[in-house]
Motif scaffolding. Structure first.
Motif, short mmCIF file in Angstrom:
data_model
loop_
_atom_site.label_atom_id
_atom_site.label_comp_id
_atom_site.label_asym_id
_atom_site.label_seq_id
_atom_site.Cartn_x
_atom_site.Cartn_y
_atom_site.Cartn_z
N SER A 2 4.68 45.92 11.66
CA SER A 2 4.42 44.65 10.95
C SER A 2 4.54 44.79 9.45
O SER A 2 4.32 43.84 8.70
CB SER A 2 3.03 44.13 11.31
OG SER A 2 2.03 45.04 10.90
N GLY A 3 4.89 46.02 8.98
CA GLY A 3 5.11 46.24 7.55
C GLY A 3 3.87 46.61 6.77
O GLY A 3 3.91 46.68 5.54
N GLU A 4 2.76 46.88 7.47
CA GLU A 4 1.52 47.27 6.80
C GLU A 4 1.40 48.79 6.75
O GLU A 4 1.97 49.50 7.58
CB GLU A 4 0.32 46.68 7.54
CG GLU A 4 0.30 45.16 7.58
CD GLU A 4 -0.86 44.64 8.41
OE1 GLU A 4 -1.80 44.06 7.84
OE2 GLU A 4 -0.83 44.81 9.65
N TRP A 5 0.63 49.26 5.77
CA TRP A 5 0.38 50.69 5.65
C TRP A 5 -0.98 51.03 6.26
O TRP A 5 -1.98 50.40 5.91
CB TRP A 5 0.40 51.13 4.19
CG TRP A 5 1.76 51.11 3.58
CD1 TRP A 5 2.29 50.16 2.76
CD2 TRP A 5 2.79 52.09 3.76
NE1 TRP A 5 3.57 50.48 2.41
CE2 TRP A 5 3.91 51.66 2.99
CE3 TRP A 5 2.87 53.29 4.46
CZ2 TRP A 5 5.09 52.39 2.93
CZ3 TRP A 5 4.05 54.01 4.40
CH2 TRP A 5 5.15 53.56 3.65
N GLY A 6 -1.00 52.00 7.15
CA GLY A 6 -2.26 52.43 7.76
C GLY A 6 -2.35 53.94 7.77
O GLY A 6 -1.34 54.66 7.83
N TYR A 7 -3.58 54.45 7.70
CA TYR A 7 -3.78 55.91 7.70
C TYR A 7 -3.51 56.48 9.09
O TYR A 7 -3.96 55.94 10.10
CB TYR A 7 -5.20 56.25 7.26
CG TYR A 7 -5.41 56.13 5.78
CD1 TYR A 7 -4.98 57.12 4.91
CD2 TYR A 7 -6.04 55.00 5.24
CE1 TYR A 7 -5.17 57.00 3.53
CE2 TYR A 7 -6.23 54.88 3.87
CZ TYR A 7 -5.79 55.89 3.03
OH TYR A 7 -5.96 55.77 1.68
N VAL A 8 -2.80 57.60 9.12
CA VAL A 8 -2.61 58.34 10.36
C VAL A 8 -3.92 59.04 10.70
O VAL A 8 -4.51 59.68 9.82
CB VAL A 8 -1.47 59.37 10.21
CG1 VAL A 8 -1.33 60.20 11.47
CG2 VAL A 8 -0.16 58.67 9.87
N PRO A 9 -4.40 58.94 11.95
CA PRO A 9 -5.63 59.65 12.30
C PRO A 9 -5.47 61.14 12.01
O PRO A 9 -4.52 61.77 12.48
CB PRO A 9 -5.76 59.40 13.82
CG PRO A 9 -4.96 58.18 14.07
CD PRO A 9 -3.83 58.21 13.08
#
Length: 291
Positions: free
Chosen positions: A207-214
């Protein structure tokens, strides 16, 4: 001024899988297929070995001996200072990092123990197993398009690279918009990275969002590279990722990172368009590393 990165928790969909779980190969392969990343718990790389590499190389980067190992412009092994740090494809600012390139055939600093060499060997052996997991859980029509088994592609490869990274403390005087590692995709088959004691690695979701990799301390983060995407005809997708700048106390600390880039031997055929060698040459020219 350093680039500000919003602290928003985004579900990246990356699965954290126990290496000892009988379903680990299937679960890992599915996470790699759907997100480009996988995380392994309870894996066979000793944490004390990773800790030793961190201690050794933090002292090495803090000293002056590193300058005696300045990188070789032809072979690309050795020390890369912040002044010559790479610029990610499509970006115009140098990453906020310095690093050392270690190949099995390359120079190795006398000032550190052999821990990084041992990590290279141990992680390379695990990578071959993980590539076998992926292949076993890849559709037969995709497997049929491979020129050889994935694990065989990296066997005795002179191109597999351990990049020992140091992200220096941030001072507040960084170029506006500069990141520890700007958005990019990896060139190789897969990358193996022991999780740091501080997070920073983010992926770009569909969706084009940035999220932290676990990345709980002690886990391993693995991601798909462009060469695996090419060899699998896009079944496994190389996901854009970056290393965000930390805030607070974390910004005032150095951070060591140990990505091992598993590269096929140069003659390995990836597709009708590329061998691993021709693909790597093209990408290095795009990055301005090779002329």
């Amino acid at each position: 001024m350093q680039a500000n990165v919003q602290e928003i928790e985004i579900d990246t969909g990356v699965a954290a899988v126990s290496y000892t779980d009988p379903q680990a190969p299937a679960l890992f392969a599915e996470s790699m297929r759907t997100t480009g990343f996988g995380v392994l718990k309870d894996h066979p790389i000793p944490q004390d070995l990773v800790d030793a590499v961190h201690r050794d190389w933090l002292a090495f980067f803090d000293g002056e001996a590193k300058h005696a190992y300045a990188f070789d412009k032809e072979k690309h092994d050795g020390f890369f200072s912040t002044a010559v740090s790479e610029v990610a494809k499509g970006n115009d600012k140098k990453d906020l990092k310095e690093y050392y390139h270690y190949f099995a055939w390359g120079r190795y600093p006398a000032e550190v123990s052999d821990a990084a060499r041992r990590y290279y060997e141990t992680a390379s052996a695990l990578a071959a197993e993980l590539l076998s997991w992926l292949e076993a859980h890849t559709p037969s029509d995709v497997r049929a398009g491979l020129s050889m088994p994935l694990a065989s592609m990296i066997k005795e490869s002179p191109a597999t690279l351990l990049r020992i990274l140091r992200y220096p403390p941030l001072t507040g005087s960084e170029e506006p918009g500069a990141l520890r590692a700007a958005a990019h995709e990896d060139i190789n088959l897969i990358t193996i990275l022991p999780a740091s004691n501080e997070r920073g690695l983010q992926l770009k979701t569909s969706s084009g969002e940035w999220g932290y990799v676990p990345s709980d301390f002690g886990t391993l983060v693995i991601n798909v590279g462009d060469m695996l995407q090419e060899a699998s005809r896009g079944y496994y997708k190389s996901t854009t990722h970056r290393v965000a700048n930390p805030t607070g106390e974390s910004a005032r600390r150095s951070r060591i990172s140990l990505p091992l880039f598993l590269q096929p031997r140069p003659e390995v055929v990836l597709s009708e368009r590329y061998t691993a060698g021709s693909y790597l040459d093209e990408r290095l020219r795009e990055l301005g590393v090779k002329k």
